[in-house]
Design an enzyme around this catalytic site. Structure first.
Site, PDB file in Angstrom:
ATOM      1  N   ASP A  42     -10.902   9.290   3.206  1.00 52.48           N
ATOM      2  CA  ASP A  42     -10.199  10.485   3.706  1.00 52.48           C
ATOM      3  C   ASP A  42     -10.335  11.677   2.757  1.00 52.48           C
ATOM      4  OD1 ASP A  42      -9.176   8.765   5.765  1.00 52.48           O
ATOM      5  OD2 ASP A  42      -7.610   8.135   4.383  1.00 52.48           O
ATOM      6  N   SER A 172      -1.914   9.695  14.478  1.00 51.72           N
ATOM      7  CA  SER A 172      -2.873   8.646  14.775  1.00 51.72           C
ATOM      8  C   SER A 172      -2.227   7.606  15.673  1.00 51.72           C
ATOM      9  CB  SER A 172      -3.357   7.989  13.480  1.00 51.72           C
ATOM     10  OG  SER A 172      -2.554   6.896  13.123  1.00 51.72           O
ATOM     11  N   GLU A 210      -7.239   9.789  15.481  1.00 53.83           N
ATOM     12  CA  GLU A 210      -6.497  10.186  14.277  1.00 53.83           C
ATOM     13  C   GLU A 210      -7.285  11.211  13.472  1.00 53.83           C
ATOM     14  OE1 GLU A 210      -5.766   6.570  12.201  1.00 53.83           O
ATOM     15  OE2 GLU A 210      -7.851   6.240  11.664  1.00 53.83           O
TER      16      GLU A 210
END
Length: 323
Positions: A42, A172, A210
């Site tokens: 991420d 998400s 998400e």
């Protein structure tokens, strides 16, 4: 002889048909070459006067720095110690999915604190004058979800629209991507617009959408999101899709006109070659280009999560593609 030529042509046409059907997957370029400490989940990146800084999930928000967008060096974390409120959402004090930007003369970082598979989650805000590691001051919770909610407060992303309005998209599973208005004076939820906007979902459980990231290009806003299964190494099926809207709050539609609220989304990047399950993306503007920043699982390294960088191009119809 004529029969042989006809058979050969039939085989060639058949092979061409296969290539045309599977063309987009075959046409993806590899990630840009990067080196150093590139094991991430991420990632979010920004260029500061002192060089690039990249933050990612885990480790009090892991930090890496670079002078050239190629070689990355581990540089501690955003925080030195976890804020006290984190433990109410993550017993391990493990923050996720940061989002870095610069507005009004300071750096802002929205991030999530949760545990895997739970929507007892919260989005926090931190600020910094420099954006560098260990320079962040936590400003507390911006938005939280709880067990029983139909959405999840993770994977935040800040958008400042062309009118100067601030928006925070997040979410998400649990019915997909949501958005709230923020107050630019505080970076927290807007005092009068309390609407919980709905941007994207899919009709099939577990509604696996998400990691939203919204950017403006031309007269449209583009919603990039990750679909399907993350965090499973070589079994990951993550992929990145995109839709666009003339309004930050939607409705977002894909290239074919299907709304992202009914499962639409134009495929931008998926598994190809050694790149397995790309996602967890953000888009940063650098040197006049839009750069897609993401993680993937390396098929030549036992599924280790790696940093992916690619410049985005924009076609004649205004849709992004990976260069």
């Amino acid at each position: 002889m004529r029969h042989s030529i006809r058979s050969t042509l039939t085989v060639l046409v058949s092979a061409l048909s296969v290539l045309l059907v599977s063309g987009p997957a075959l046409a993806y370029p590899p990630p840009d070459q990067v080196s150093g400490d590139t094991v991430v989940h991420d990632p979010t990146m920004i260029r500061t006067p002192a060089g690039y800084v990249l933050y990612s999930t885990h480790g009090l928000l892991e930090a890496r720095t670079s002078t050239d967008r190629t070689t990355f060096t581990r540089a501690g974390s955003a925080f030195r110690t976890p804020p006290a409120w984190w433990s109410g959402y993550s017993p391990e004090n493990d923050p996720w999915a940061p989002d870095i930007s610069r507005e009004r003369g300071q750096y802002l970082m929205y991030y999530a604190v949760s545990s895997f598979g739970s929507n007892n989650s919260a989005i926090g805000l931190a600020t910094s004058r420099t954006g560098r590691p260990h320079s962040w001051t936590d400003r507390g919770i911006v938005y939280a979800s709880a067990i029983g909610f139909d959405h999840n407060a993770i994977d935040p992303n800040l958008l400042v629209d062309h009118r100067g309005r601030w928006w925070l998209s997040f979410g998400s599973y649990w019915t997909g991507i949501r958005m709230i208005r923020l107050d630019p004076a505080t970076g927290k939820r807007h005092p009068s617009d309390r609407t919980l906007y709905h941007l994207a979902t899919r009709p099939d459980e577990p509604y696996a959408v998400e990691a939203p990231d919204i950017v403006r290009h031309g007269r449209h806003y583009y919603l990039f999101a990750s679909y399907d299964r993350c965090c499973a190494g070589l079994d990951s099926t993550y992929k990145i899709k995109v839709g666009r809207s003339s309004d930050p709050a939607g409705p977002y539609v894909d290239r074919a006109g299907q709304p992202m609220l009914t499962g639409g989304g134009t495929l931008l990047l998926e598994t190809h070659g050694r790149v397995v399950g790309p996602g967890g993306q953000s888009v940063t503007r650098d040197a006049g280009e839009d750069v897609l920043v993401y993680h993937y699982y390396d098929g030549t390294d036992n599924g280790t999560p790696k940093l992916g960088l690619n410049v985005l191009g924009w076609d004649s119809e205004g849709w992004p593609y990976v260069r």
